[in-house]
Design an enzyme around this catalytic site. Structure first.
Site, PDB file in Angstrom:
ATOM      1  N   GLY A 210       0.829  -1.217   0.000  1.00  0.00           N
ATOM      2  CA  GLY A 210       0.000   0.000   0.000  1.00  0.00           C
ATOM      3  C   GLY A 210       0.852   1.250   0.000  1.00  0.00           C
ATOM      4  N   ASN A 211       0.220   2.371   0.299  1.00  0.00           N
ATOM      5  CA  ASN A 211       0.954   3.646   0.360  1.00  0.00           C
ATOM      6  C   ASN A 211       0.380   4.492   1.495  1.00  0.00           C
ATOM      7  OD1 ASN A 211      -1.287   5.368  -0.822  1.00  0.00           O
ATOM      8  ND2 ASN A 211      -0.972   3.898  -2.476  1.00  0.00           N
ATOM      9  N   TYR A 212       0.993   5.635   1.748  1.00  0.00           N
ATOM     10  CA  TYR A 212       0.617   6.440   2.915  1.00  0.00           C
ATOM     11  C   TYR A 212      -0.574   7.377   2.680  1.00  0.00           C
ATOM     12  CZ  TYR A 212       4.983   5.145   5.284  1.00  0.00           C
ATOM     13  OH  TYR A 212       5.991   4.465   5.908  1.00  0.00           O
TER      14      TYR A 212
END
Ligand code: C5P
Length: 403
Positions: A210-212
């Site tokens: 995923g990402n932030y």
């Protein structure tokens, strides 16, 4: 000399003690991308000097109708204005407006204006409740002049009561909704689809890549579009913040799910704002039971490329649809802008919003810095501030965008 575009607004300042609060109003309006011209009265200049108004608005100020007489500045300023805000409006200025008196720059400018006018009064409560003032106010209301405040609270005289200027943020919000109700700024009748959040690409039932991205900027864009009158569909891509009221919600977790959702929505949307951070790659195999460290399942993960959803949609016939992409780059300055310009060509977007991310910037933060570029790569506007304020800036630029 004067810009005649649809973002031109005039702020008239009269000589109440609350004039200093109008500095903040002008600053906040400027931040939304509006072209703000300030017309202070001679008495307002005794409270706050011309240099301050010129610095916050970025334009010269005229206080005498004979200033700039060759351009008939009062007529130009008034007639080109998209909307007019009087803040603070003293009993004197309200009286002049109600009676059509034009004896200085502000009163002549306001009489030349054909646009909607909003008045933010501020005066002592005995003046506010005086029958003459009440009568003037009701005449102005009958003529369609909008009012914001005054509110009850502490007054400069030391006592309290009704007459205090409404808070600058409240004045700005009301003025922006007035602008949004006008055709150029309105998204009435438009279906806006906003994607917000970050994709999660599963590896196994307990892990993902995923990402932030929290989705905060996209949620604020959806809220601003809704307030501008649009029908809004928010595609919730693993949002970490609550969705705004009034919008339709559709969920997507992965890039492939997001692609399917957007393929289904594309035909019926007018504006697509792709705020979501989409993974460029996903694990080639999704295990149906938890991958084991002991069996060395996790030391290497084979990835396959995800479709570039926006680039794919950018290739479809789009008639009058407006496609807005985001470029979140760790590179700042000119290099970041160059990356953003490359993305405009790759994805064929009408508008691209570039923001720098990483090292405490962008993702997950409450504030942001954005640079809005059009399809030629020219900078339409650059600003920093809260994600909520920037969402209003992005939405007003989309609403004014003409292909
Ligand atoms: O190429 P990059 O990921 O930087 O592009 C960002 C823009 O493209 C965003 O608007 C994002 O929503 C969109 N995007 C996409 N599909 C991908 C990757 C990004 O639609 N696979």
């Amino acid at each position: 000399m004067l810009s005649g575009d649809s973002s031109h607004v005039v702020v008239g300042v009269s000589g109440g003690i609350a004039a200093y609060k109008a500095v903040n109003v002008v600053r906040l309006l400027k931040k939304t991308g509006l072209d703000v011209w300030v017309v202070p009265t001679a008495n307002a200049l005794r409270m706050v000097g011309a240099a301050t108004w010129e610095a916050v608005s970025g334009h010269p100020v005229y206080t005498d109708p004979f200033d700039g007489a060759e351009d008939v500045a009062h007529v130009l300023l008034g007639s080109k204005a998209k909307a007019f805000l009087l803040v603070p409006a003293t009993a004197n200025v309200i009286g002049k407006l109600a009676n059509g008196i034009a004896d200085d720059m502000l009163s002549t400018t306001v009489l030349s204006a054909t646009c909607p006018i909003m008045v933010a009064p501020a005066m002592h409560h005995q003046m506010w409740t005086n029958p003459a003032v009440k009568d003037n106010i009701s005449r102005l209301k009958k003529r369609g002049i909008h009012f914001i405040g005054p509110v009850s609270g502490e007054l400069t005289s030391g006592d309290s009561g009704i007459g205090r200027l409404a808070e600058p943020e409240e004045i700005v919000d009301s003025f922006l909704s007035l602008l949004n109700s006008l055709d150029d700024y309105s998204l009435r009748g438009k279906h806006v689809v906003v994607t917000a959040g970050g994709t999660r690409e599963p590896l196994d039932p307990v892990r993902f890549l995923g990402n932030y991205s929290s989705g905060r900027q996209g949620v604020e864009i959806a809220r601003a579009a809704y307030l501008a009158g649009a029908e809004v569909t928010l595609v919730d891509v693993n949002l970490e913040v609550p969705a705004p009221a009034g919008v339709n919600l559709v969920k997507a977790h992965t890039a492939l799910e997001l692609q399917e959702v957007l393929n289904n929505l594309f035909q019926d949307l007018d504006i697509l704002v792709m705020t979501a951070a989409v993974a460029d790659y996903r694990p080639a195999i999704v295990a149906d039971s938890k991958l084991k460290k002991s069996q060395n399942h996790l030391s290497q993960i084979e990835l396959i490329e995800n479709p570039d959803i926006l680039a794919g949609l950018g290739k479809l016939p789009r008639e009058n649809k407006i496609l807005v992409g985001f470029a979140a780059e760790t590179a700042g300055g000119q290099l970041g802008i160059e990356y953003a310009r490359k993305k405009i060509l790759e994805k064929q977007t009408d508008i691209l919003v570039y923001n720098q991310v990483g090292h405490g910037r962008g993702f997950g933060e409450v504030t942001n810095h954005v640079c809005i570029l059009d399809s030629d790569g020219s900078i339409m506007v650059e600003s920093s501030g809260s994600k909520q304020d920037l969402a209003k800036l992005i939405i007003s630029n989309i609403a004014c965008f003409k292909k």
